[in-house]
Design an enzyme around this catalytic site. Sequence first.
Site, PDB file in Angstrom:
ATOM      1  N   CYS A   1      75.203  66.506  -1.142  1.00 45.01           N
ATOM      2  CA  CYS A   1      74.346  67.667  -0.879  1.00 45.01           C
ATOM      3  C   CYS A   1      74.658  68.676  -1.979  1.00 45.01           C
ATOM      4  O   CYS A   1      75.766  68.684  -2.518  1.00 45.01           O
ATOM      5  CB  CYS A   1      74.683  68.216   0.496  1.00 45.01           C
ATOM      6  SG  CYS A   1      74.026  69.866   0.846  1.00 45.01           S
ATOM      7  N   HIS A   2      73.713  69.563  -2.275  1.00 47.45           N
ATOM      8  CA  HIS A   2      73.973  70.476  -3.397  1.00 47.45           C
ATOM      9  C   HIS A   2      75.182  71.384  -3.149  1.00 47.45           C
ATOM     10  O   HIS A   2      75.836  71.823  -4.087  1.00 47.45           O
ATOM     11  CB  HIS A   2      72.727  71.295  -3.753  1.00 47.45           C
ATOM     12  CG  HIS A   2      72.661  71.569  -5.217  1.00 47.45           C
ATOM     13  ND1 HIS A   2      71.541  71.398  -5.984  1.00 47.45           N
ATOM     14  CD2 HIS A   2      73.632  71.967  -6.079  1.00 47.45           C
ATOM     15  CE1 HIS A   2      71.823  71.696  -7.248  1.00 47.45           C
ATOM     16  NE2 HIS A   2      73.083  72.045  -7.323  1.00 47.45           N
ATOM     17  N   THR A   3      75.509  71.639  -1.896  1.00 47.86           N
ATOM     18  CA  THR A   3      76.655  72.511  -1.603  1.00 47.86           C
ATOM     19  C   THR A   3      77.951  71.906  -2.164  1.00 47.86           C
ATOM     20  O   THR A   3      78.819  72.629  -2.669  1.00 47.86           O
ATOM     21  CB  THR A   3      76.746  72.764  -0.083  1.00 47.86           C
ATOM     22  OG1 THR A   3      75.451  73.156   0.385  1.00 47.86           O
ATOM     23  CG2 THR A   3      77.742  73.846   0.248  1.00 47.86           C
TER      24      THR A   3
ATOM     25  N   ARG B   1      82.996  78.008  12.600  1.00 51.56           N
ATOM     26  CA  ARG B   1      81.853  78.218  11.698  1.00 51.56           C
ATOM     27  C   ARG B   1      82.279  77.865  10.273  1.00 51.56           C
ATOM     28  O   ARG B   1      83.463  77.911   9.938  1.00 51.56           O
ATOM     29  CB  ARG B   1      81.344  79.651  11.763  1.00 51.56           C
ATOM     30  CG  ARG B   1      82.268  80.661  11.138  1.00 51.56           C
ATOM     31  CD  ARG B   1      81.601  82.012  11.034  1.00 51.56           C
ATOM     32  NE  ARG B   1      81.256  82.546  12.342  1.00 51.56           N
ATOM     33  CZ  ARG B   1      80.766  83.774  12.530  1.00 51.56           C
ATOM     34  NH1 ARG B   1      80.553  84.566  11.495  1.00 51.56           N
ATOM     35  NH2 ARG B   1      80.476  84.217  13.735  1.00 51.56           N
TER      36      ARG B   1
ATOM     37  N   CYS C   1      73.861  66.808   7.370  1.00 50.55           N
ATOM     38  CA  CYS C   1      73.692  68.152   6.797  1.00 50.55           C
ATOM     39  C   CYS C   1      72.237  68.419   6.419  1.00 50.55           C
ATOM     40  O   CYS C   1      71.509  69.062   7.153  1.00 50.55           O
ATOM     41  CB  CYS C   1      74.599  68.408   5.593  1.00 50.55           C
ATOM     42  SG  CYS C   1      74.229  70.014   4.844  1.00 50.55           S
TER      43      CYS C   1
ATOM     44  N   CYS D   1      82.829  74.982  19.279  1.00 50.08           N
ATOM     45  CA  CYS D   1      83.993  74.846  20.161  1.00 50.08           C
ATOM     46  C   CYS D   1      83.576  74.748  21.623  1.00 50.08           C
ATOM     47  O   CYS D   1      84.338  74.313  22.466  1.00 50.08           O
ATOM     48  CB  CYS D   1      84.972  76.002  19.954  1.00 50.08           C
ATOM     49  SG  CYS D   1      84.420  77.571  20.703  1.00 50.08           S
TER      50      CYS D   1
ATOM     51  N   ARG E   1      68.163  62.191  -1.882  1.00 51.89           N
ATOM     52  CA  ARG E   1      69.517  61.896  -1.441  1.00 51.89           C
ATOM     53  C   ARG E   1      69.993  60.555  -2.007  1.00 51.89           C
ATOM     54  O   ARG E   1      69.235  59.578  -2.040  1.00 51.89           O
ATOM     55  CB  ARG E   1      69.599  61.852   0.085  1.00 51.89           C
ATOM     56  CG  ARG E   1      69.687  63.250   0.697  1.00 51.89           C
ATOM     57  CD  ARG E   1      70.921  63.981   0.193  1.00 51.89           C
ATOM     58  NE  ARG E   1      71.192  65.204   0.906  1.00 51.89           N
ATOM     59  CZ  ARG E   1      71.023  66.437   0.406  1.00 51.89           C
ATOM     60  NH1 ARG E   1      70.543  66.627  -0.812  1.00 51.89           N
ATOM     61  NH2 ARG E   1      71.351  67.496   1.136  1.00 51.89           N
TER      62      ARG E   1
ATOM     63  N   HIS F   1      80.401  66.281   2.773  1.00 47.89           N
ATOM     64  CA  HIS F   1      80.214  66.770   4.142  1.00 47.89           C
ATOM     65  C   HIS F   1      79.009  66.148   4.821  1.00 47.89           C
ATOM     66  O   HIS F   1      78.771  66.410   5.986  1.00 47.89           O
ATOM     67  CB  HIS F   1      80.123  68.294   4.152  1.00 47.89           C
ATOM     68  CG  HIS F   1      78.930  68.819   3.415  1.00 47.89           C
ATOM     69  ND1 HIS F   1      78.901  68.918   2.039  1.00 47.89           N
ATOM     70  CD2 HIS F   1      77.719  69.242   3.849  1.00 47.89           C
ATOM     71  CE1 HIS F   1      77.724  69.391   1.671  1.00 47.89           C
ATOM     72  NE2 HIS F   1      76.985  69.584   2.746  1.00 47.89           N
ATOM     73  N   GLU F   2      78.244  65.317   4.098  1.00 42.47           N
ATOM     74  CA  GLU F   2      77.091  64.675   4.731  1.00 42.47           C
ATOM     75  C   GLU F   2      77.471  63.209   4.883  1.00 42.47           C
ATOM     76  O   GLU F   2      77.612  62.507   3.877  1.00 42.47           O
ATOM     77  CB  GLU F   2      75.873  64.847   3.801  1.00 42.47           C
ATOM     78  CG  GLU F   2      74.547  64.674   4.485  1.00 42.47           C
ATOM     79  CD  GLU F   2      73.379  65.011   3.556  1.00 42.47           C
ATOM     80  OE1 GLU F   2      72.956  66.179   3.500  1.00 42.47           O
ATOM     81  OE2 GLU F   2      72.898  64.096   2.888  1.00 42.47           O
TER      82      GLU F   2
ATOM     83  N   CYS G   1      79.006  79.949  20.941  1.00 45.07           N
ATOM     84  CA  CYS G   1      78.694  78.645  21.516  1.00 45.07           C
ATOM     85  C   CYS G   1      78.003  78.800  22.867  1.00 45.07           C
ATOM     86  O   CYS G   1      77.193  77.967  23.258  1.00 45.07           O
ATOM     87  CB  CYS G   1      79.966  77.801  21.636  1.00 45.07           C
ATOM     88  SG  CYS G   1      80.553  77.258  20.019  1.00 45.07           S
TER      89      CYS G   1
ATOM     90  N   CYS H   1      83.330  79.816  22.807  1.00 41.72           N
ATOM     91  CA  CYS H   1      83.238  81.200  22.327  1.00 41.72           C
ATOM     92  C   CYS H   1      81.872  81.810  22.672  1.00 41.72           C
ATOM     93  O   CYS H   1      80.982  81.124  23.168  1.00 41.72           O
ATOM     94  CB  CYS H   1      83.494  81.239  20.825  1.00 41.72           C
ATOM     95  SG  CYS H   1      82.142  80.580  19.852  1.00 41.72           S
TER      96      CYS H   1
ATOM     97  N   CYS I   1      79.788  79.503  15.593  1.00 37.51           N
ATOM     98  CA  CYS I   1      81.018  79.423  16.395  1.00 37.51           C
ATOM     99  C   CYS I   1      82.143  80.275  15.793  1.00 37.51           C
ATOM    100  O   CYS I   1      82.414  80.209  14.601  1.00 37.51           O
ATOM    101  CB  CYS I   1      81.437  77.953  16.463  1.00 37.51           C
ATOM    102  SG  CYS I   1      83.032  77.684  17.244  1.00 37.51           S
TER     103      CYS I   1
END
Length: 380
Positions: free
Chosen positions: A48-50, A118, A178, A100, A373, A70-71, A106, A103, A114
């Site tokens: 992903c670009h992040t 988060r 993601c 979680c 992707r 992360h994906e 959530c 909180c 969260c």
Amino acid sequence: MASTAGQVIRCKAAVAWEAGKPLVIEEVEVAPPQAMEVRIKVLFTSLCHTDVYFWEAKGQTPLFPRIFGHEASGIVESVGEGVTELQPGDHVLPVFTGECKECRHCKSEESNMCDLLRINTDRGVMLNDNTSRFSINGKPIYHFVGTSTFSEYTVVHIGCVAKIDPAAPLDKVCVLSCGISTGLGATLNVAKPKKGQSVAIFGLGAVGLAAAEGARMVGASRIIGVDLNPNRFNEAKKFGVTEFVNPKDYDKPVQEVIAEMTDGGVDRSVECTGNVNAMISAFECVHDGWGVAVLVGVPNKDDAFKTHPMNLLNERTLKGTFFGNYKPRTDLPSVVEKYMNKELELEKFITHEVPFSEINKAFDYMLQGAGLRCIIRMDA
Ligand SMILES: NC(=O)c1ccc[n+]([C@@H]2O[C@H](COP(=O)([O-])OP(=O)(O)OC[C@H]3O[C@@H](n4cnc5c(N)ncnc54)[C@H](O)[C@@H]3O)[C@@H](O)[C@H]2O)c1
Ligand SMILES: [Zn+2]
Ligand SMILES: [Zn+2]
């Protein structure tokens, strides 16, 4: 096969030693999961670009050596103390932002931010004990957004793990972890266009095209795609984009071009570029009185959003979202079901595939703006 639960696993991971330098496949040690954590065998991951922004670290805080990614999709290998919801063998999607379930966020219907879990791009350690589960010869390697999926095994907090239908093909639904959920949710959950309305999408990468897909699903009348890369336009037709605007083709701001095309502005816009000027254009191109703009792109650390307050007084709304406002554990299984019952097509987002050993090619494709992707197969 003997159980690996409770033991350190030695496996391959793609380590980013330095900003902008190709990842190196290394043998790493992955410690067992601690309380409220699970260890996941990653089967597929995508870029992903992040990941690329934080790897380049040009406008972001550098933190190295680090394992990005992360994906992804995978299978739970073992669980830590106190984990009752997940067990070895469960099919899961890790998510960069967590839930979680306890909180205020959530418990709120409106938020997925969260308090505990988060997204935190600057943290490179696990919450439980503020250390990393990854090491090479005893030297720690940092995590990325709590997921670090560019590794054959990773450890993730259970609040960042969605348990999904075991029948779902992991090589496809991995992109829901993601980008595709983010874009789709940005339209369906945040911009919320009504049937017949016009929608502008800034940035026609996978996230933007997933946002376009959401607009198509709700019956938007016009979907205007904006991108600087003309190669994006052909691909975008498959996602229901009806008109294209390349800001480079005009000598006036793109928000003015869009206002002229739409008799004063679009009803909704979704920004998926990460460029702060595109964010401003995406806001200023919505119609006064009712227009809503949603920011999705991840800005640089020092960016500032500048617009005249009159643009807001004139009843335009500016919003932003992480992960399309989906709560990962509660909502992601139903997004997977949208794919399973053919409401949502994922195949068209997957344009490349490489074996793990060639993960750097996935970075090249993204830097060249080629395709959407790229699936990285961990077993190859
Ligand atoms: N908020 C979230 O939860 C979330 C989640 C995932 C990704 N993101 C962000 O979404 C963005 C898109 O991710 P992606 O993986 O689809 O990236 P991508 O690189 O595949 O797509 C981005 C597209 O934007 C275009 N673009 C760049 N600058 C532009 C400009 N000024 N005007 C018009 N078009 C421009 C590029 O040509 C490219 O086609 C990134 O910023 C990423 O970090 C945010
Ligand atoms: Zn992402
Ligand atoms: Zn929470």
